[in-house]
Design a protein around this motif. Structure first.
Motif, PDB file in Angstrom:
ATOM      1  N   LEU A  85       0.974  -1.407   0.028  1.00 31.54           N
ATOM      2  CA  LEU A  85      -0.061  -0.169  -0.023  1.00 31.54           C
ATOM      3  C   LEU A  85       0.623   1.419  -0.217  1.00 31.54           C
ATOM      4  CD1 LEU A  85      -2.763  -0.905   2.400  1.00 31.54           C
ATOM      5  CD2 LEU A  85      -3.402  -0.377   0.260  1.00 31.54           C
ATOM      6  N   THR A  86       1.832   1.527   1.090  1.00 30.12           N
ATOM      7  CA  THR A  86       2.713   2.557   1.315  1.00 30.12           C
ATOM      8  C   THR A  86       3.058   3.009  -0.442  1.00 30.12           C
ATOM      9  OG1 THR A  86       3.309   2.165   3.009  1.00 30.12           O
ATOM     10  CG2 THR A  86       4.660   4.075   2.336  1.00 30.12           C
ATOM     11  N   TYR A  87       4.340   1.630  -1.101  1.00 26.71           N
ATOM     12  CA  TYR A  87       4.424   1.791  -2.115  1.00 26.71           C
ATOM     13  C   TYR A  87       3.781   2.107  -4.118  1.00 26.71           C
ATOM     14  CZ  TYR A  87       8.893   1.180  -4.897  1.00 26.71           C
ATOM     15  OH  TYR A  87      10.271   1.982  -5.863  1.00 26.71           O
ATOM     16  N   GLY A  88       2.277   1.642  -3.192  1.00 25.18           N
ATOM     17  CA  GLY A  88       1.537   1.885  -4.187  1.00 25.18           C
ATOM     18  C   GLY A  88       0.972   3.498  -4.016  1.00 25.18           C
ATOM     19  N   GLY A  89       1.587   4.504  -3.030  1.00 26.14           N
ATOM     20  CA  GLY A  89       1.020   5.767  -2.774  1.00 26.14           C
ATOM     21  C   GLY A  89       0.412   6.222  -2.114  1.00 26.14           C
ATOM     22  N   VAL A  90      -0.527   5.307  -1.351  1.00 24.73           N
ATOM     23  CA  VAL A  90      -1.477   5.287   0.053  1.00 24.73           C
ATOM     24  C   VAL A  90      -0.780   6.260   0.910  1.00 24.73           C
ATOM     25  CG1 VAL A  90      -3.340   4.107   1.640  1.00 24.73           C
ATOM     26  CG2 VAL A  90      -2.452   3.677  -1.050  1.00 24.73           C
ATOM     27  N   SER A  91      -1.354   7.022   1.995  1.00 25.07           N
ATOM     28  CA  SER A  91      -0.542   7.456   3.048  1.00 25.07           C
ATOM     29  C   SER A  91       0.215   6.882   3.835  1.00 25.07           C
ATOM     30  CB  SER A  91      -1.025   8.877   3.346  1.00 25.07           C
ATOM     31  OG  SER A  91      -1.269   9.040   4.832  1.00 25.07           O
ATOM     32  N   LEU A  92       0.984   7.418   4.724  1.00 26.96           N
ATOM     33  CA  LEU A  92       1.298   6.134   5.981  1.00 26.96           C
ATOM     34  C   LEU A  92       0.241   5.896   7.719  1.00 26.96           C
ATOM     35  CD1 LEU A  92       5.051   7.978   6.273  1.00 26.96           C
ATOM     36  CD2 LEU A  92       4.805   5.810   4.610  1.00 26.96           C
ATOM     37  N   PHE A  93      -0.506   7.131   6.816  1.00 30.04           N
ATOM     38  CA  PHE A  93      -1.603   7.213   8.542  1.00 30.04           C
ATOM     39  C   PHE A  93      -2.953   6.357   7.830  1.00 30.04           C
ATOM     40  CE2 PHE A  93       1.033  11.208   9.084  1.00 30.04           C
ATOM     41  CZ  PHE A  93       0.935  11.134  10.599  1.00 30.04           C
ATOM     42  N   VAL A  94      -2.817   6.559   6.215  1.00 26.32           N
ATOM     43  CA  VAL A  94      -3.926   5.904   5.856  1.00 26.32           C
ATOM     44  C   VAL A  94      -4.037   4.259   5.934  1.00 26.32           C
ATOM     45  CG1 VAL A  94      -5.310   5.468   3.712  1.00 26.32           C
ATOM     46  CG2 VAL A  94      -5.132   7.953   4.338  1.00 26.32           C
TER      47      VAL A  94
END
Length: 438
Positions: free
Chosen positions: A118-127
């Motif tokens: 998810l992180t490498y996919g661009g989703v915010s860390l908080f999210v």
């Protein structure tokens, strides 16, 4: 000026100490900011300052409200997505399938991989933390592992070998581009080596500590706030993965055009997809949305309180002097750059803040010296993800307190080991590899 430095670092120490003691951040953060203010001679209120000059109230509330203005809808949609995944049974279904395939002992690995994707996919860390937590809770329950390690697993998958690596769409990898004229893949060879090292070393450390806790008799302890209902029927695990894919794909498609606002569309789409695919499995979709909303409000308020502290710190003369000192450190510019960004990130509680403050000063100076821009980009990116994770960091408080409901005393030791120590070693490794010509 000595008094100013005592205020600066004393305020940070006070914030960390009171946070570790479990005090409410909405009280602790402004109290610590007030300590910084008084010892640095800043006026308390705008009425006591010259027009437009820094003061405690304006700087604290600008930081506080600015973060809410920028992030509230992303926190909200992320929290609701996490809750509907939980209430529909989708998170539990995915968790049980993963456990059946890779074994209970590798529950932490499943969480790390989910966060990394998810992180490498661009989703915010908080999210990412909001979204993956329900699945993490199910996995740790299935594997009967101590839940105090969940925040560490979430953070390790999000903020170490993915967030600051070459190609990552996270802001920590993009800020240096503006100042150094590089691209998102700067120093990718060294980045790959450092990322693999952090992944292997961090995972080994986490599993070793979890196993030690299990051998000492620690188990998963349920709480009243957990989803208690024993489901007779769960949705299909592969269909349950579709909403996660929807979030990843939509955030990727719109990332360039809408930047972080793409997450609002992606997460809303993920929630709708969860409802459409698994609507017959919901127990109470209205309550899930309400709980998600309340969780988002608590999380963003806690984080904003720490950002407000950073807003006061940045306004002091002592802070400007500290930045000047660190940017003039003799020796390898890569060491000076890494250290400056890391320390400023620690003072402001923000990895992106550390870069945004240091790079305008560092970049022209170092580039004039002929420093390799790609090497500097990757080094400062990796180092920015280290001291930002001190106990008082906004992401740290949100993940440990608001999302996982743990105490700093229980959860932070392993959290800090993986998000402060491992990235610091990674930054040192990057400096060494760049220095020998890789």
């Amino acid at each position: 000026m000595v008094l100013g430095f005592i205020g600066l670092f004393g305020g940070l120490a006070l914030l960390i100490y009171l946070t570790m003691k479990g005090m409410n951040l909405l009280i602790v953060a402004p109290l610590s900011a007030l300590f910084v203010t008084l010892l640095n001679g800043l006026p308390l209120f705008p009425q006591l300052a010259e027009e437009g000059a820094a003061n405690f109230l304006t700087n604290y509330m600008t930081g506080f409200s600015g973060f809410i203005a920028s992030w509230y809808l992303m926190f909200l949609t992320g929290a609701i997505f996490g809750k509907v995944m939980e209430d529909s049974g989708a998170a539990e279904s995915i968790s049980k399938w993963i456990v059946s395939k890779i074994g209970m002992k590798r529950a932490a690995l499943a969480i790390i991989i989910a966060c990394a994707v998810l992180t490498y996919g661009g989703v915010s860390l908080f999210v990412v933390a909001f979204s993956v937590y329900p699945m993490a809770l199910s996995l740790f329950k299935e594997a009967n592992l101590p839940r105090r390690f969940i925040p560490a697993a979430l953070a390790f998958g999000s903020t170490t070998f993915t967030m600051t690596s070459a190609g990552s769409p996270e802001i920590q990898n993009w800020i240096p581009i503006e100042y150094l004229g590089t691209n998102a893949y700067a120093g990718w060879q060294v980045s790959l080596i450092v990322a693999v090292f952090m992944m292997i070393f961090g995972y080994w450390w986490l599993t070793k500590v979890i196993q030690k806790a299990v051998n000492n008799g620690e188990t998963f302890i349920e709480r009243e706030t957990d989803h208690h209902e024993v489901r007779e029927e769960l949705p299909n695990p592969f269909l349950s993965l579709i909403p996660l894919v929807v979030v990843l794909v939509i955030s990727f498609i719109f990332h360039d055009s809408l930047k972080q606002s793409a997450l609002i569309i992606a997460l809303t789409s993920g929630s709708i997809a969860t409802y459409l695919i698994n609507r017959k499995y919901f127990t109470n979709v209205g309550k899930a949305i309400t709980d998600g909303t309340m969780g988002a409000i608590i999380a963003i308020a806690n984080t904003s309180a720490v950002v407000g502290f950073g807003g006061v710190v940045k306004a002091t003369e002592a802070f400007k002097q500290a930045v000047g000192f660190m940017t003039d450190i003799p020796g390898s510019p890569l060491i000076g750059g890494a250290l400056a960004v890391a320390v400023i990130a620690g003072l402001t509680g923000s990895s992106s803040g550390g870069q945004a403050i240091a790079l305008p000063l560092l970049a022209p100076h170092y580039l004039d010296m002929g420093v390799n821009a790609d090497a500097l980009h990757r080094t400062v990116a990796i180092s920015s993800g280290s001291l930002d994770s001190l106990p008082s960091g906004g992401y740290v408080v949100t993940t440990i307190r608001s999302i996982a409901g743990e105490t700093h005393k229980d959860a932070y030791p392993m959290f800090g080991a993986l998000t402060v120590v491992v990235p610091l070693i990674g930054a040192i490794l990057a400096v060494i590899l760049f220095s020998i010509g890789l």
